[in-house]
Design an enzyme around this catalytic site. Structure first.
Site, PDB file in Angstrom:
ATOM      1  CD  GLN A  29     -43.045  -5.656  27.262  1.00 60.06           C
ATOM      2  OE1 GLN A  29     -44.026  -6.105  26.677  1.00 60.06           O
ATOM      3  NE2 GLN A  29     -42.873  -5.813  28.567  1.00 60.06           N
ATOM      4  CG  HIS A 109     -42.646   3.830  29.008  1.00 60.05           C
ATOM      5  ND1 HIS A 109     -43.422   4.180  30.096  1.00 60.05           N
ATOM      6  CD2 HIS A 109     -41.498   4.540  29.115  1.00 60.05           C
ATOM      7  CE1 HIS A 109     -42.747   5.055  30.832  1.00 60.05           C
ATOM      8  NE2 HIS A 109     -41.591   5.300  30.254  1.00 60.05           N
TER       9      HIS A 109
END
Length: 341
Positions: A29, A109
């Site tokens: 990411q 997250h």
């Protein structure tokens, strides 16, 4: 009432004018967020620990790379692009000592924040921008002029502008091109963990292995079992991905449809759903996270044992041989998987 979908018109990259953005970590990411934000006109630096293997790659991509603590000091908005189990120690040692009031922390997250592995001061903003796909796809879609849908959430809103920051970041990585939905750290974390454990990873792999074992134990060739229980799964998943379950059923034979609607509920039955509810409860109460933290701190012994056991399952040996017969397929023989046949 359907959730509001935020698009380009709802986000303003001007939020980042005269600001420095830092991405801590340059993995899946991290690299995608950093490259996309830079291509969107933002000033981006990379924060890495001393000796990081990602240092060379980040520099090759033209980024200024500094140690993690320095990146936190230099940046206004900091993305914590690190694995869940590494975030707490990095936060304690490198992030927290260098935070100043008014800064913003971004997560992709919510686990570390939602379950209290990180205790952030109250004088900063905490937000989440979570693309619903792996980093390489976030990057590829951006380059193609498209975008990966994403979720945003606000954990702390000291500035009263945290949502605008989240939307600006989502726009910078291309997600507002596709659509962004607002959630909470709690909802994203708990649904994400449940999906991974009960359906996408845990549920799917256990179902495939059980089907393979059932056919082989009944005397059928392992190659036939592999094709029917694993290889063709991609066809069905692709159809569901593109058209939903009803669309998939429209595309398969009447025989397959009848078997689907009459036999599927016998496999995924009340007992399975009851176990799914237990898994969800373990997630919601923090039991899973406590077990995972203890496993990580204990050296990952059971984790590694179970992974190694999985690589030795007969389906892996059969699949390796059959995939070698398919030159058109993009293949990766992962280290640790039994390679002889």
């Amino acid at each position: 009432m359907p959730a509001k979908v935020y698009t380009d018109k709802d986000a303003d990259l001007g939020v980042f004018r005269n600001k420095t953005l830092a991405v801590l970590g340059y993995g899946s990411q991290g690299h995608a967020h950093a490259l996309n934000l830079r291509d969107s006109g933002c000033k981006v630096i990379i924060g890495l620990y001393k000796g990081s293997k990602s240092l060379k790659v980040a520099k090759q991509h033209g980024f200024k790379v500094v140690e993690t603590g320095q990146a936190v000091r230099d940046a206004d908005v900091i993305m914590v692009g690190l694995p869940d189990m590494k975030q707490a120690s990095v936060f304690k040692n490198d992030i927290l000592p260098n935070l100043a009031p008014g800064k913003t922390l971004i997560f992709s997250h919510g686990l570390a924040v939602h379950f209290g592995l990180i205790k952030a001061p109250k004088d900063i903003d905490i937000i989440m921008v979570a693309p619903k796909g792996p980093g390489h796809m976030v990057r590829r879609l951006y380059v193609e002029g498209k975008g990966m849908p994403a979720l945003i959430a606000v954990g702390q809103n000291k500035s009263k502008k945290a949502k605008q920051t989240a939307l600006a970041w989502a726009k910078g990585i291309g997600s507002t091109r596709a659509g962004v939905l607002e959630t909470t750290f709690k909802e994203e974390t708990e649904t994400d963990l449940f999906g991974e454990q009960a359906v996408l990873c845990g549920g799917a792999t256990a179902l495939v292995q059980a089907g393979f074992e059932t056919l082989v134990e009944a005397g059928y060739q392992p190659e036939m079992a592999y094709f029917e229980c694993l290889h063709e799964l991609k066809l069905i998943c692709d159809l569901m991905y593109e058209s939903g379950i009803a669309g998939m059923r429209f595309s398969i034979s009447e025989t397959a449809k009848y078997g689907d609607i009459t036999r599927g509920p016998r496999v995924i039955n009340r007992a399975v759903k009851k176990e799914m509810k237990k898994i969800l409860t373990e997630i919601q109460t923090g039991k899973f996270t406590r077990q995972w933290v203890n496993e990580y701190k204990g050296g990952l012994k059971n984790y590694n044992r179970l992974l190694q056991k999985g690589t030795k399952h007969p389906i892996e040996k059969t699949g390796l041989r059959l995939r070698s017969m398919m030159p058109w397929m993009s293949k990766k023989n992962i280290k640790g998987v039994q390679a002889s046949y």
